[in-house]
Write a protein that holds these residues in place. Structure first.
Motif, PDB file in Angstrom:
ATOM      1  N   VAL A 186     -11.635 -39.060  -0.467  1.00  0.00           N
ATOM      2  CA  VAL A 186     -11.882 -39.061   1.135  1.00  0.00           C
ATOM      3  C   VAL A 186     -11.054 -38.164   1.984  1.00  0.00           C
ATOM      4  N   LEU A 187      -9.793 -37.876   1.582  1.00  0.00           N
ATOM      5  CA  LEU A 187      -9.076 -37.000   2.398  1.00  0.00           C
ATOM      6  C   LEU A 187      -9.622 -35.546   2.056  1.00  0.00           C
ATOM      7  N   LEU A 188     -10.036 -35.067   1.062  1.00  0.00           N
ATOM      8  CA  LEU A 188     -10.685 -33.973   0.975  1.00  0.00           C
ATOM      9  C   LEU A 188     -11.768 -33.935   1.672  1.00  0.00           C
ATOM     10  N   LEU A 189     -12.625 -34.728   1.783  1.00  0.00           N
ATOM     11  CA  LEU A 189     -13.902 -34.607   2.599  1.00  0.00           C
ATOM     12  C   LEU A 189     -13.460 -34.552   4.125  1.00  0.00           C
ATOM     13  N   LEU A 190     -12.460 -35.233   4.340  1.00  0.00           N
ATOM     14  CA  LEU A 190     -11.861 -35.322   5.930  1.00  0.00           C
ATOM     15  C   LEU A 190     -11.072 -33.857   6.272  1.00  0.00           C
ATOM     16  N   GLY A 191     -10.794 -33.062   5.170  1.00  0.00           N
ATOM     17  CA  GLY A 191     -10.308 -31.877   5.340  1.00  0.00           C
ATOM     18  C   GLY A 191     -11.523 -30.791   5.662  1.00  0.00           C
ATOM     19  N   ALA A 192     -12.578 -31.097   5.061  1.00  0.00           N
ATOM     20  CA  ALA A 192     -13.882 -30.409   5.537  1.00  0.00           C
ATOM     21  C   ALA A 192     -14.451 -30.810   6.843  1.00  0.00           C
ATOM     22  N   VAL A 193     -14.158 -32.089   7.505  1.00  0.00           N
ATOM     23  CA  VAL A 193     -14.383 -32.374   8.870  1.00  0.00           C
ATOM     24  C   VAL A 193     -13.623 -31.388   9.511  1.00  0.00           C
ATOM     25  N   ALA A 194     -12.331 -31.335   9.281  1.00  0.00           N
ATOM     26  CA  ALA A 194     -11.354 -30.684  10.243  1.00  0.00           C
ATOM     27  C   ALA A 194     -11.586 -29.189   9.945  1.00  0.00           C
ATOM     28  N   GLU A 195     -12.344 -28.859   9.294  1.00  0.00           N
ATOM     29  CA  GLU A 195     -12.941 -27.306   9.120  1.00  0.00           C
ATOM     30  C   GLU A 195     -11.757 -26.459   8.175  1.00  0.00           C
ATOM     31  N   TRP A 196     -10.997 -27.299   7.568  1.00  0.00           N
ATOM     32  CA  TRP A 196      -9.843 -26.638   6.566  1.00  0.00           C
ATOM     33  C   TRP A 196     -10.829 -25.835   5.343  1.00  0.00           C
ATOM     34  N   TRP A 197     -11.686 -26.613   5.203  1.00  0.00           N
ATOM     35  CA  TRP A 197     -12.414 -25.993   3.943  1.00  0.00           C
ATOM     36  C   TRP A 197     -13.909 -26.486   4.081  1.00  0.00           C
ATOM     37  N   THR A 198     -14.961 -25.826   3.240  1.00  0.00           N
ATOM     38  CA  THR A 198     -16.253 -26.639   3.435  1.00  0.00           C
ATOM     39  C   THR A 198     -16.353 -27.682   2.705  1.00  0.00           C
ATOM     40  N   GLU A 199     -17.579 -28.412   2.906  1.00  0.00           N
ATOM     41  CA  GLU A 199     -17.599 -29.481   2.110  1.00  0.00           C
ATOM     42  C   GLU A 199     -17.961 -29.210   0.633  1.00  0.00           C
ATOM     43  N   ASP A 200     -18.612 -28.291   0.419  1.00  0.00           N
ATOM     44  CA  ASP A 200     -18.875 -27.779  -0.858  1.00  0.00           C
ATOM     45  C   ASP A 200     -17.520 -27.514  -1.914  1.00  0.00           C
ATOM     46  N   THR A 201     -16.708 -26.967  -0.951  1.00  0.00           N
ATOM     47  CA  THR A 201     -15.167 -26.676  -1.681  1.00  0.00           C
ATOM     48  C   THR A 201     -14.402 -28.168  -1.854  1.00  0.00           C
ATOM     49  N   ALA A 202     -14.758 -29.191  -0.914  1.00  0.00           N
ATOM     50  CA  ALA A 202     -14.305 -30.350  -0.960  1.00  0.00           C
ATOM     51  C   ALA A 202     -14.789 -31.285  -2.181  1.00  0.00           C
ATOM     52  N   VAL A 203     -16.063 -31.067  -2.343  1.00  0.00           N
ATOM     53  CA  VAL A 203     -16.713 -31.747  -3.475  1.00  0.00           C
ATOM     54  C   VAL A 203     -16.192 -31.117  -4.762  1.00  0.00           C
ATOM     55  N   ASP A 204     -16.117 -29.861  -4.998  1.00  0.00           N
ATOM     56  CA  ASP A 204     -15.757 -29.230  -6.252  1.00  0.00           C
ATOM     57  C   ASP A 204     -14.418 -29.538  -6.464  1.00  0.00           C
ATOM     58  N   VAL A 205     -13.221 -29.604  -5.461  1.00  0.00           N
ATOM     59  CA  VAL A 205     -12.053 -29.873  -5.892  1.00  0.00           C
ATOM     60  C   VAL A 205     -12.073 -31.310  -6.035  1.00  0.00           C
ATOM     61  N   ALA A 206     -12.508 -32.244  -5.410  1.00  0.00           N
ATOM     62  CA  ALA A 206     -12.670 -33.562  -5.633  1.00  0.00           C
ATOM     63  C   ALA A 206     -13.067 -33.833  -7.151  1.00  0.00           C
ATOM     64  N   LEU A 207     -14.215 -33.193  -7.439  1.00  0.00           N
ATOM     65  CA  LEU A 207     -14.430 -33.806  -8.851  1.00  0.00           C
ATOM     66  C   LEU A 207     -13.587 -33.109  -9.953  1.00  0.00           C
ATOM     67  N   LEU A 208     -13.045 -31.970  -9.540  1.00  0.00           N
ATOM     68  CA  LEU A 208     -11.832 -31.351 -10.560  1.00  0.00           C
ATOM     69  C   LEU A 208     -10.789 -32.291 -10.605  1.00  0.00           C
ATOM     70  N   LEU A 209     -10.185 -32.562  -9.342  1.00  0.00           N
ATOM     71  CA  LEU A 209      -8.942 -33.306  -9.136  1.00  0.00           C
ATOM     72  C   LEU A 209      -9.257 -34.748  -9.680  1.00  0.00           C
ATOM     73  N   ASN A 210     -10.332 -35.407  -9.649  1.00  0.00           N
ATOM     74  CA  ASN A 210     -10.682 -36.708 -10.206  1.00  0.00           C
ATOM     75  C   ASN A 210     -10.585 -36.764 -11.940  1.00  0.00           C
ATOM     76  N   THR A 211     -11.200 -35.547 -12.165  1.00  0.00           N
ATOM     77  CA  THR A 211     -11.368 -35.283 -13.780  1.00  0.00           C
ATOM     78  C   THR A 211      -9.959 -35.339 -14.374  1.00  0.00           C
ATOM     79  N   VAL A 212      -9.108 -34.447 -13.706  1.00  0.00           N
ATOM     80  CA  VAL A 212      -7.685 -34.276 -14.087  1.00  0.00           C
ATOM     81  C   VAL A 212      -6.951 -35.609 -14.073  1.00  0.00           C
ATOM     82  N   ALA A 213      -7.133 -36.418 -12.818  1.00  0.00           N
ATOM     83  CA  ALA A 213      -6.597 -37.798 -12.591  1.00  0.00           C
ATOM     84  C   ALA A 213      -7.171 -38.731 -13.806  1.00  0.00           C
TER      85      ALA A 213
END
Length: 178
Positions: free
Chosen positions: A110-137
């Motif tokens: 959720v925080l990664l997606l909200l970072g995309a709302v704030a335009e810190w990164w794109t939604e595609d980047t948020a999704v990719d990082v979330a998938l990677l982070l969740n897999t590591v978690a």
């Protein structure tokens, strides 16, 4: 008369049914469920070619996790009522609140997606990082639970890898569907 005193293990050993392994088991179950749920949702909500709305996606992940936690907690109440086990029944509220690890495990997504709302990164980047982070978690959660259960380092790594495979399946499915 029989002795009803509780046996105290020598040398401060933790008994097998202690709270710490039970807590790890709850975290493992609910945390893995939440991580897989967040990964599947973020992968499904990220549709190529459509207008990206990371705020709405974050809301969907949070609402779905909340509904899942409530349904799972209430299912425990219903199952306990239906079983012949024990008379002590947790309240509905307490059973739902016990699902907080599921909600906590979706918050990074959720925080990664909200970072995309704030335009810190794109939604595609948020999704990719979330998938990677969740897999590591998933690996970390499986490894930690196995260590808490008393398994050795190698067995704990195997447990972590098995949990991590769930995340990798979601990533592979996302890549194949897109």
């Amino acid at each position: 008369m029989p002795d009803h005193a509780h046996h105290v293990p020598p040398g401060g050993a933790v008994p097998r049914g202690s709270l710490r392994p039970a807590l790890a088991e709850r975290w493992l179950f609910r945390g893995i469920y939440g991580l897989v749920l967040a990964s599947a949702l973020v992968a499904a909500l990220d549709v190529p070619g459509e207008h990206a709305d990371p705020g709405q996606d974050a809301l969907w992940v949070l609402l779905t996790a909340g509904a899942s936690a409530a349904a799972h907690g209430y299912a425990h109440v219903i199952a306990q009522r239906a079983s012949a086990e024990g008379t002590g029944r947790p309240s509905r509220t307490r059973a739902v609140l016990a699902e907080w690890p599921l909600l906590a495990s979706v918050l990074p997504t959720v925080l990664l997606l909200l970072g995309a709302v704030a335009e810190w990164w794109t939604e595609d980047t948020a999704v990719d990082v979330a998938l990677l982070l969740n897999t590591v978690a998933l690996f970390c959660l499986g490894f930690s639970a196995a260590r808490t259960a008393g398994l050795g380092w190698l067995s704990s790594c195997r447990a972590g890898v098995v949990d991590m495979l769930i995340g990798l399946v979601v990533i592979a499915a996302d890549a194949l569907i897109e």
